[in-house]
Design an enzyme around this catalytic site. Structure first.
Site, PDB file in Angstrom:
ATOM      1  N   ARG A  13      64.211  -7.667  78.279  1.00 29.57           N
ATOM      2  CA  ARG A  13      64.515  -6.645  77.264  1.00 29.57           C
ATOM      3  C   ARG A  13      64.601  -7.284  75.875  1.00 29.57           C
ATOM      4  NH1 ARG A  13      69.420  -5.065  76.152  1.00 29.57           N
ATOM      5  NH2 ARG A  13      70.228  -5.318  78.265  1.00 29.57           N
ATOM      6  N   TYR A  29      54.018  13.026  62.428  1.00 34.78           N
ATOM      7  CA  TYR A  29      53.889  13.369  63.847  1.00 34.78           C
ATOM      8  C   TYR A  29      55.099  14.229  64.283  1.00 34.78           C
ATOM      9  CZ  TYR A  29      53.972  12.864  68.867  1.00 34.78           C
ATOM     10  OH  TYR A  29      54.039  13.131  70.202  1.00 34.78           O
ATOM     11  N   ASP A  84      53.576   5.019  59.242  1.00 34.88           N
ATOM     12  CA  ASP A  84      52.919   5.211  60.532  1.00 34.88           C
ATOM     13  C   ASP A  84      51.417   5.180  60.271  1.00 34.88           C
ATOM     14  OD1 ASP A  84      51.686   6.200  62.830  1.00 34.88           O
ATOM     15  OD2 ASP A  84      53.293   7.603  63.288  1.00 34.88           O
ATOM     16  N   LYS A  90      47.237   5.097  71.202  1.00 35.15           N
ATOM     17  CA  LYS A  90      46.007   5.611  70.572  1.00 35.15           C
ATOM     18  C   LYS A  90      44.971   4.489  70.459  1.00 35.15           C
ATOM     19  CE  LYS A  90      48.933   8.989  70.105  1.00 35.15           C
ATOM     20  NZ  LYS A  90      49.186   9.872  71.226  1.00 35.15           N
TER      21      LYS A  90
HETATM   22  C1  LIG Z   1      50.542   9.562  64.373  1.00 35.43           C
HETATM   23  C2  LIG Z   1      51.375   9.429  65.596  1.00 35.43           C
HETATM   24  N1  LIG Z   1      52.484   8.694  65.545  1.00 35.43           N
HETATM   25  C3  LIG Z   1      53.280   8.535  66.619  1.00 35.43           C
HETATM   26  C4  LIG Z   1      52.999   9.155  67.819  1.00 35.43           C
HETATM   27  C5  LIG Z   1      53.914   8.970  68.981  1.00 35.43           C
HETATM   28  O1  LIG Z   1      53.356   8.028  69.842  1.00 35.43           O
HETATM   29  P1  LIG Z   1      53.707   7.973  71.402  1.00 35.43           P
HETATM   30  O2  LIG Z   1      53.145   9.216  72.017  1.00 35.43           O
HETATM   31  O3  LIG Z   1      53.045   6.708  71.857  1.00 35.43           O
HETATM   32  O4  LIG Z   1      55.189   7.912  71.514  1.00 35.43           O
HETATM   33  C6  LIG Z   1      51.851   9.935  67.918  1.00 35.43           C
HETATM   34  C7  LIG Z   1      51.515  10.610  69.176  1.00 35.43           C
HETATM   35  O5  LIG Z   1      50.618  11.410  69.275  1.00 35.43           O
HETATM   36  C8  LIG Z   1      51.012  10.082  66.781  1.00 35.43           C
HETATM   37  O6  LIG Z   1      49.905  10.835  66.810  1.00 35.43           O
END
Ligand SMILES: Cc1ncc(COP(=O)(O)O)c(C=O)c1O
Length: 372
Positions: free
Chosen positions: A38, A91, A163, A188
């Site tokens: 961890r 998101y 992000d 992704k």
């Molecule tokens: C731009 C973006 N950030 C964060 C996330 C969250 O990622 P996760 O689904 O791996 O938790 C997503 C999920 O679709 C996303 O499209």
């Protein structure tokens, strides 16, 4: 051992043994090795150092999902009484964290439309602890001009988080734009094959140490198998992104020429409102686009159901093309008013363009459009 593995093995171990207590103490005090998975794990560290190099930061940290990376990175850098300014087009999970969760911990959050620059700068000017950005945005692929916003936030002593999932580390280089902490959902493009759920942050010190410590406390660490899969995915990242960029550009141009398509949102098109920023800020326009079918909700649904090669699925950034109607899933929780504000109409389709033969994708879209 003579001869070492070319491929980093999967270290499926939760804990580590020591010959001497002093070694254990040194690891605990100086992070000079491994004590408990961890905290750190060699497979996870291997992919972390690969991504840190790619993004140009001293460190990266792997998480069990993109959301684990986002929650940990934000919470490591705020406390009760602080103020966060963020773009509204983040998101969905991030939006819930900022809008619903953080205020219950007495953190004030201002969520501003990413294209309303006057308001964004005004909110930054009021003072803040943390600026949170995401670009390109979901689902309209708006491109946020990172550098001036980051500069304004730094002038107020704030930390800047971004992000960068949609752009991937290939199409955008946030370290050059003043970003302190870069976040990726590795589910992704980094994983790239729709088979891993994972996330990362990239940062220098002192941000890194705070986030590492909170990862240890909250426990949202990446597991060794996901680290192995993500590192394997990253071996082809640059090649894949080149193909995503090329395919998406061709699909966008095709869609723009169709009478049954009302609008196409792709930063690579001259018609996109942020095209100029994208040209300046990104080295490729990415594999994500969205478009509006000239029809109502049911006609758009029929169009979706007629797609044969492009899969009807949420998520993005993998080798296989995926399409969805944001109104039915990613943006289902929004009120009609907020949906309209976000530009999510009932005929909007989001497409994650994969790396298939682009002619096959275009033919698939063409035959599905015939039924509208
Ligand atoms: C731009 C973006 N950030 C964060 C996330 C969250 O990622 P996760 O689904 O791996 O938790 C997503 C999920 O679709 C996303 O499209």
């Amino acid at each position: 051992m003579k001869g070492k593995p070319v491929v980093e093995p999967v270290y499926m171990t939760a804990t580590y043994k020591f010959d001497r207590s002093d070694d254990l103490i040194d690891v605990v005090q100086n992070r000079s090795g491994y004590i408990y998975s961890r905290w750190d794990n060699p497979s996870v560290r291997a992919v972390e150092s690969e991504l840190a190099d790619l993004e140009g930061y001293a460190f990266a940290l792997g998480f069990g999902s993109g959301m684990a990376a986002i929650t940990t990175a934000i919470m490591a850098n705020i406390k009760a009484g602080d103020r966060v300014v963020a773009t509204q087009e983040v998101y969905g999970g991030t939006y819930e964290l900022l809008n619903d969760v953080l205020p219950t911990f007495n953190v004030d959050t201002a969520l501003i439309n990413c294209y309303d620059l006057d308001r964004l700068f005004a909110e930054i000017d009021k003072g803040l602890t943390l600026l949170y950005l995401e670009t390109p945005t979901n689902p309209l692929l708006r491109v946020v001009d990172i550098k001036p916003l980051a500069d304004a936030a730094h002038a107020k002593g704030a930390i800047v988080l971004l992000d960068a999932t949609f752009a991937s580390p290939v199409n955008q280089h946030p370290v050059d734009l003043g970003v302190d902490v870069v976040i990726h959902s590795a589910t992704k493009y980094l994983g790239g094959h729709h088979d891993v759920t994972a996330g990362f942050i990239c940062a220098d010190d002192p941000w890194f140490k705070k986030i590492w410590n909170l990862r240890k406390v909250l426990g949202g660490v990446m597991d060794p198998m996901s680290a192995f899969m993500t590192l394997r995915g990253m071996r082809t990242l640059e090649l894949r992104i080149q193909k995503h960029n090329e395919n998406a550009m061709q699909v966008a141009r095709f869609l723009e020429a169709q009478v049954k398509i009302k609008s196409v949102h792709y930063p690579g098109l001259a018609s996109h409102p942020d095209h100029e920023i994208a040209v300046r800020q990104m080295s490729g326009f990415g594999g994500m686009l969205s478009f509006e079918v000239d029809g109502d909700f049911d006609q758009t649904k029929t169009f979706m159901d007629c797609l044969k090669k492009i899969k009807l699925a949420t998520s993005l950034g993998g080798v296989t093309s995926l399409a969805n109607q944001p109104i039915t899933n990613t943006h289902v929780a929004l009120s009609p008013e907020n949906r309209a504000k976000a530009g999510v109409s009932e005929s909007l389709v989001r497409l994650s363009v994969g790396i298939e033969n682009v002619e096959v994708l275009i033919q698939d879209l063409e035959q599905a459009l015939e039924v509208v």
